[in-house]
Design a protein around this motif. Structure first.
Motif, PDB file in Angstrom:
ATOM      1  N   MET A   1       0.859  -1.198   0.000  1.00  0.00           N
ATOM      2  CA  MET A   1       0.000   0.000   0.000  1.00  0.00           C
ATOM      3  C   MET A   1       0.890   1.241   0.000  1.00  0.00           C
ATOM      4  O   MET A   1       1.722   1.415   0.878  1.00  0.00           O
ATOM      5  N   SER A   2       0.751   2.105  -1.024  1.00  0.00           N
ATOM      6  CA  SER A   2       1.646   3.252  -1.147  1.00  0.00           C
ATOM      7  C   SER A   2       1.271   4.343  -0.157  1.00  0.00           C
ATOM      8  O   SER A   2       0.100   4.556   0.154  1.00  0.00           O
ATOM      9  N   ALA A   3       2.292   5.023   0.333  1.00  0.00           N
ATOM     10  CA  ALA A   3       2.066   6.102   1.296  1.00  0.00           C
ATOM     11  C   ALA A   3       1.577   7.354   0.576  1.00  0.00           C
ATOM     12  O   ALA A   3       1.905   7.605  -0.584  1.00  0.00           O
ATOM     13  N   MET A   4       0.784   8.129   1.299  1.00  0.00           N
ATOM     14  CA  MET A   4       0.370   9.435   0.796  1.00  0.00           C
ATOM     15  C   MET A   4       1.421  10.449   1.211  1.00  0.00           C
ATOM     16  O   MET A   4       1.774  10.536   2.386  1.00  0.00           O
ATOM     17  N   ILE A   5       1.917  11.219   0.261  1.00  0.00           N
ATOM     18  CA  ILE A   5       3.005  12.162   0.507  1.00  0.00           C
ATOM     19  C   ILE A   5       2.501  13.593   0.316  1.00  0.00           C
ATOM     20  O   ILE A   5       1.854  13.904  -0.682  1.00  0.00           O
ATOM     21  N   LEU A   6       2.787  14.432   1.284  1.00  0.00           N
ATOM     22  CA  LEU A   6       2.577  15.868   1.151  1.00  0.00           C
ATOM     23  C   LEU A   6       3.858  16.552   1.602  1.00  0.00           C
ATOM     24  O   LEU A   6       4.261  16.440   2.759  1.00  0.00           O
ATOM     25  N   GLU A   7       4.518  17.254   0.682  1.00  0.00           N
ATOM     26  CA  GLU A   7       5.772  17.948   0.986  1.00  0.00           C
ATOM     27  C   GLU A   7       5.612  19.446   0.727  1.00  0.00           C
ATOM     28  O   GLU A   7       4.996  19.862  -0.261  1.00  0.00           O
ATOM     29  N   THR A   8       6.186  20.239   1.618  1.00  0.00           N
ATOM     30  CA  THR A   8       6.236  21.692   1.453  1.00  0.00           C
ATOM     31  C   THR A   8       7.588  22.091   0.892  1.00  0.00           C
ATOM     32  O   THR A   8       8.628  21.674   1.411  1.00  0.00           O
ATOM     33  N   ILE A   9       7.577  22.891  -0.176  1.00  0.00           N
ATOM     34  CA  ILE A   9       8.807  23.412  -0.769  1.00  0.00           C
ATOM     35  C   ILE A   9       8.870  24.894  -0.437  1.00  0.00           C
ATOM     36  O   ILE A   9       8.009  25.678  -0.849  1.00  0.00           O
ATOM     37  N   ARG A  10       9.861  25.303   0.308  1.00  0.00           N
ATOM     38  CA  ARG A  10      10.009  26.689   0.749  1.00  0.00           C
ATOM     39  C   ARG A  10      11.013  27.428  -0.132  1.00  0.00           C
ATOM     40  O   ARG A  10      12.086  26.906  -0.421  1.00  0.00           O
ATOM     41  N   SER A  11      10.660  28.616  -0.506  1.00  0.00           N
ATOM     42  CA  SER A  11      11.577  29.494  -1.238  1.00  0.00           C
ATOM     43  C   SER A  11      12.017  30.594  -0.290  1.00  0.00           C
ATOM     44  O   SER A  11      11.234  31.487   0.040  1.00  0.00           O
ATOM     45  N   ASP A  12      13.255  30.490   0.165  1.00  0.00           N
ATOM     46  CA  ASP A  12      13.770  31.448   1.135  1.00  0.00           C
ATOM     47  C   ASP A  12      13.696  32.873   0.600  1.00  0.00           C
ATOM     48  O   ASP A  12      13.759  33.115  -0.608  1.00  0.00           O
ATOM     49  N   TYR A  13      13.564  33.806   1.510  1.00  0.00           N
ATOM     50  CA  TYR A  13      13.586  35.243   1.252  1.00  0.00           C
ATOM     51  C   TYR A  13      12.295  35.766   0.619  1.00  0.00           C
ATOM     52  O   TYR A  13      11.826  36.830   0.968  1.00  0.00           O
ATOM     53  N   LEU A  14      11.698  35.020  -0.325  1.00  0.00           N
ATOM     54  CA  LEU A  14      10.387  35.399  -0.832  1.00  0.00           C
ATOM     55  C   LEU A  14       9.279  34.973   0.127  1.00  0.00           C
ATOM     56  O   LEU A  14       8.141  35.404  -0.005  1.00  0.00           O
ATOM     57  N   ALA A  15       9.612  34.102   1.067  1.00  0.00           N
ATOM     58  CA  ALA A  15       8.634  33.541   2.003  1.00  0.00           C
ATOM     59  C   ALA A  15       7.504  32.854   1.250  1.00  0.00           C
ATOM     60  O   ALA A  15       6.340  32.903   1.656  1.00  0.00           O
ATOM     61  N   HIS A  16       7.842  32.202   0.152  1.00  0.00           N
ATOM     62  CA  HIS A  16       6.864  31.509  -0.688  1.00  0.00           C
ATOM     63  C   HIS A  16       6.810  30.033  -0.304  1.00  0.00           C
ATOM     64  O   HIS A  16       7.853  29.385  -0.123  1.00  0.00           O
ATOM     65  N   LEU A  17       5.606  29.508  -0.170  1.00  0.00           N
ATOM     66  CA  LEU A  17       5.391  28.108   0.165  1.00  0.00           C
ATOM     67  C   LEU A  17       4.625  27.431  -0.971  1.00  0.00           C
ATOM     68  O   LEU A  17       3.573  27.913  -1.392  1.00  0.00           O
ATOM     69  N   ALA A  27       1.003  12.650  -9.086  1.00  0.00           N
ATOM     70  CA  ALA A  27       1.437  13.788  -8.266  1.00  0.00           C
ATOM     71  C   ALA A  27       0.801  15.071  -8.784  1.00  0.00           C
ATOM     72  O   ALA A  27       0.543  15.225  -9.982  1.00  0.00           O
ATOM     73  N   ALA A  28       0.534  15.974  -7.846  1.00  0.00           N
ATOM     74  CA  ALA A  28       0.037  17.311  -8.176  1.00  0.00           C
ATOM     75  C   ALA A  28       0.881  18.332  -7.436  1.00  0.00           C
ATOM     76  O   ALA A  28       1.307  18.090  -6.303  1.00  0.00           O
ATOM     77  N   VAL A  29       1.107  19.473  -8.065  1.00  0.00           N
ATOM     78  CA  VAL A  29       1.898  20.550  -7.468  1.00  0.00           C
ATOM     79  C   VAL A  29       1.023  21.793  -7.368  1.00  0.00           C
ATOM     80  O   VAL A  29       0.288  22.132  -8.308  1.00  0.00           O
ATOM     81  N   ILE A  30       1.109  22.471  -6.237  1.00  0.00           N
ATOM     82  CA  ILE A  30       0.315  23.669  -5.983  1.00  0.00           C
ATOM     83  C   ILE A  30       1.252  24.861  -5.823  1.00  0.00           C
ATOM     84  O   ILE A  30       2.157  24.831  -4.986  1.00  0.00           O
ATOM     85  N   ASP A  31       1.044  25.878  -6.641  1.00  0.00           N
ATOM     86  CA  ASP A  31       1.815  27.129  -6.603  1.00  0.00           C
ATOM     87  C   ASP A  31       3.319  26.912  -6.731  1.00  0.00           C
ATOM     88  O   ASP A  31       4.117  27.363  -5.888  1.00  0.00           O
ATOM     89  N   PRO A  32       3.767  26.239  -7.796  1.00  0.00           N
ATOM     90  CA  PRO A  32       5.206  25.961  -7.927  1.00  0.00           C
ATOM     91  C   PRO A  32       6.030  27.223  -8.185  1.00  0.00           C
ATOM     92  O   PRO A  32       5.545  28.204  -8.741  1.00  0.00           O
ATOM     93  N   ARG A  33       7.296  27.143  -7.784  1.00  0.00           N
ATOM     94  CA  ARG A  33       8.227  28.222  -8.102  1.00  0.00           C
ATOM     95  C   ARG A  33       8.862  27.945  -9.465  1.00  0.00           C
ATOM     96  O   ARG A  33       8.750  26.846 -10.018  1.00  0.00           O
ATOM     97  N   ARG A  34       9.547  28.928  -9.993  1.00  0.00           N
ATOM     98  CA  ARG A  34      10.087  28.831 -11.346  1.00  0.00           C
ATOM     99  C   ARG A  34      11.184  27.773 -11.456  1.00  0.00           C
ATOM    100  O   ARG A  34      11.213  27.008 -12.421  1.00  0.00           O
ATOM    101  N   ASP A  35      12.111  27.736 -10.512  1.00  0.00           N
ATOM    102  CA  ASP A  35      13.155  26.708 -10.522  1.00  0.00           C
ATOM    103  C   ASP A  35      12.544  25.454  -9.891  1.00  0.00           C
ATOM    104  O   ASP A  35      12.602  25.256  -8.686  1.00  0.00           O
ATOM    105  N   CYS A  36      11.997  24.619 -10.741  1.00  0.00           N
ATOM    106  CA  CYS A  36      11.042  23.586 -10.321  1.00  0.00           C
ATOM    107  C   CYS A  36      11.628  22.181 -10.212  1.00  0.00           C
ATOM    108  O   CYS A  36      10.874  21.211 -10.058  1.00  0.00           O
ATOM    109  N   GLN A  37      12.932  22.030 -10.266  1.00  0.00           N
ATOM    110  CA  GLN A  37      13.517  20.694 -10.253  1.00  0.00           C
ATOM    111  C   GLN A  37      13.168  19.927  -8.980  1.00  0.00           C
ATOM    112  O   GLN A  37      13.057  18.691  -8.999  1.00  0.00           O
ATOM    113  N   ALA A  38      12.967  20.632  -7.861  1.00  0.00           N
ATOM    114  CA  ALA A  38      12.663  19.957  -6.600  1.00  0.00           C
ATOM    115  C   ALA A  38      11.399  19.116  -6.695  1.00  0.00           C
ATOM    116  O   ALA A  38      11.327  18.013  -6.136  1.00  0.00           O
ATOM    117  N   TYR A  39      10.380  19.592  -7.410  1.00  0.00           N
ATOM    118  CA  TYR A  39       9.134  18.836  -7.545  1.00  0.00           C
ATOM    119  C   TYR A  39       9.348  17.584  -8.407  1.00  0.00           C
ATOM    120  O   TYR A  39       8.842  16.500  -8.092  1.00  0.00           O
TER     121      TYR A  39
END
Length: 472
Positions: A1-17, A27-39
């Motif tokens: 049974m696969s786990a449900m994953i929710l990860e927060t990606i923080r962009s320092d200094y812009l205080a963007h989550l 997978a779905a991404v909400i409000d991604p930043r421009r440098d998106c390799q992390a997702y």
């Protein structure tokens, strides 16, 4: 049974989550930043492919990453229907999307912008009760979104935000976890808590904005005045048209020796930005450069840099340079074309001329004030900071406005720049130096040092009269 994953990606200094949801290979991404390799890396790590990208609203403070992420993954972009975007697909109230057993349901929550949406998260394997909600810039932890982007409709949009929060978000239930698009330090709100987790119930009880009735809420929001950096208009244009350049087409900054760097500076048309610490900048800097310490690039580059001219960076390390460049890319500054290899050490050892900014200690500053010496104490803090107290006789000009208000500063006497901790003071000092002010100093430590030392503090309206001074 696969786990449900929710990860927060923080962009320092812009205080963007931003957020990524993963379950059963999707997978779905909400409000991604421009440098998106992390997702992409997170999805790959969990054996999933990104199928959906959601933008909760047309952002003003950074280039949204939905187009870049869609280019790399083929995922579909979803956004609110209250604005004519040139890309993606509009969604409406009640639309839902399944990511494995996770379901995201759309709520239209206008107020911050007309197109704002929130996304309600449910675990369908456990039932249909909401688990969490992604609120974009509608509801924050400790505050609510700003509503001043429509100045001729202030009361209307403030009322829309109240109705969105009290009519749609809070009724989801006190247990529902809150995931906003920004944290403390963002220009999209003020008074946000330092923590990045909360529940709707906690906010309903403790968020100051949520303790108001509708009339008082509308009055308060309509009366707010936030800073509006000039680059916001550029972000709105890019994020509406989807006109951001693919990152693969943007060249890496070129390392430049002192001689080549000096030629670029001498030829004009280039913006030299020094991102080192205030102390390092004060000690020695390239003449004519603009100082913006790395941690303040996101906050002040948008006031001070031109999109039409190339940018060359001066940094202590390559890591510092890359951090500054990443911040600039997130704000649409794609022309970061080079950096000074070897930093100021390389510049100095090449025999190049350098300038400096004398630093004034807090004790010396207090002595000058008490001796009523003839100098200009330039306070460049934000209005709300100044309203909490300032030094006697100080002249207040917000840093973002300084380049357009230089004629208000006398050139025939010394200028000492002042802020909250000394970082913005060094930016202000560099602006003055670039515009020919000769006797310029900065107060390292500034108000933080003053409050530790016990400077005289006055209310702004008192104009610094001695009998109205009080200890910090």
């Amino acid at each position: 049974m696969s786990a449900m994953i929710l990860e927060t990606i923080r962009s320092d200094y812009l205080a963007h989550l931003s957020y990524i949801l993963i379950h059963k290979g999707k997978a779905a991404v909400i409000d991604p930043r421009r440098d998106c390799q992390a997702y992409i890396d997170l999805a790959r790590q969990h054996g999933a492919s990104i199928s959906h990208i959601f933008e909760t609203h047309r952002n003003e403070d950074y280039v949204t990453g939905s187009r870049e992420l869609a280019r790399r993954t083929g995922a579909q972009i979803m956004h609110g229907k209250g604005f004519p975007f040139d890309f993606g697909a509009p969604v409406s109230e009640g639309d839902w999307f399944d990511i494995g057993d996770l379901r995201l349901t759309v709520l239209e929550t206008p107020g911050h912008t007309f197109d704002s949406i929130s996304l309600v998260l449910r675990d369908m394997s456990s039932g249909e009760d909401p688990v969490a909600v992604f609120t974009g810039d509608a509801l924050f932890i400790g505050d609510v979104g700003r509503t001043d982007f429509y100045p001729d409709r202030r009361e209307e949009v403030a009322g829309l935000l109240y109705d969105s929060i009290f009519g749609k978000l809070l009724p989801l239930g006190d247990h529902v976890i809150l995931y906003p698009a920004h944290g403390a330090g963002s220009v999209c709100g003020s008074g946000m808590a330092q923590r990045e987790f909360s529940t709707l119930g906690f906010e309903r009880r403790h968020n100051p904005a949520l303790q108001l009735g509708r009339e008082a809420f509308v009055r308060r929001k309509a009366g707010e005045r936030h800073e509006y950096p000039p680059y916001f208009r550029k972000m709105e244009e890019i994020n509406a048209q989807g006109s951001d350049a693919p990152l693969c087409e943007i060249r890496e900054p070129k390392p430049l020796g002192a001689e080549e760097f000096a030629k670029l500076v001498a030829n004009g048309g280039a913006q030299v930005v020094d991102v080192r610490s205030p102390e390092a900048i004060a000690g020695a800097f390239v003449p004519g450069s603009l100082a913006i310490p790395e941690q303040l690039v996101s906050g002040y580059a948008g006031y001070l840099l031109d999109y039409g001219q190339p940018i060359y960076l001066v940094a202590e390390t390559q890591e510092e340079m890359q951090s500054a460049r990443a911040q600039l890319l997130r704000m649409g500054y794609d022309r970061v074309e080079g950096w000074l290899a070897g930093g100021l050490t390389g510049w100095e050892t090449a025999g190049r001329q350098y300038d400096s900014i004398p630093a004034v200690n807090v004790r010396e500053l207090v002595r000058r004030i008490q001796a009523d010496e003839d100098f200009t104490l330039l306070d460049v803090r934000k209005q709300e900071e100044v309203e909490a107290g300032m030094l006697p006789g100080a002249r207040h000009i917000f840093l973002g406005d300084l380049p357009n208000r230089l004629t208000e500063i006398p050139r025939d006497k010394p200028v000492t720049t002042f802020c909250g901790s000394g970082q913005r003071a060094v930016i202000a000092a560099s602006i003055l130096k670039r515009h020919g002010f000769e006797r310029v100093e900065d107060n390292l430590g500034s108000m933080a040092a003053c409050r530790s030392y016990g400077c005289p503090i006055v209310e702004p309206a008192t104009s610094g009269k001695p009998d109205e001074q009080e200890a910090a």
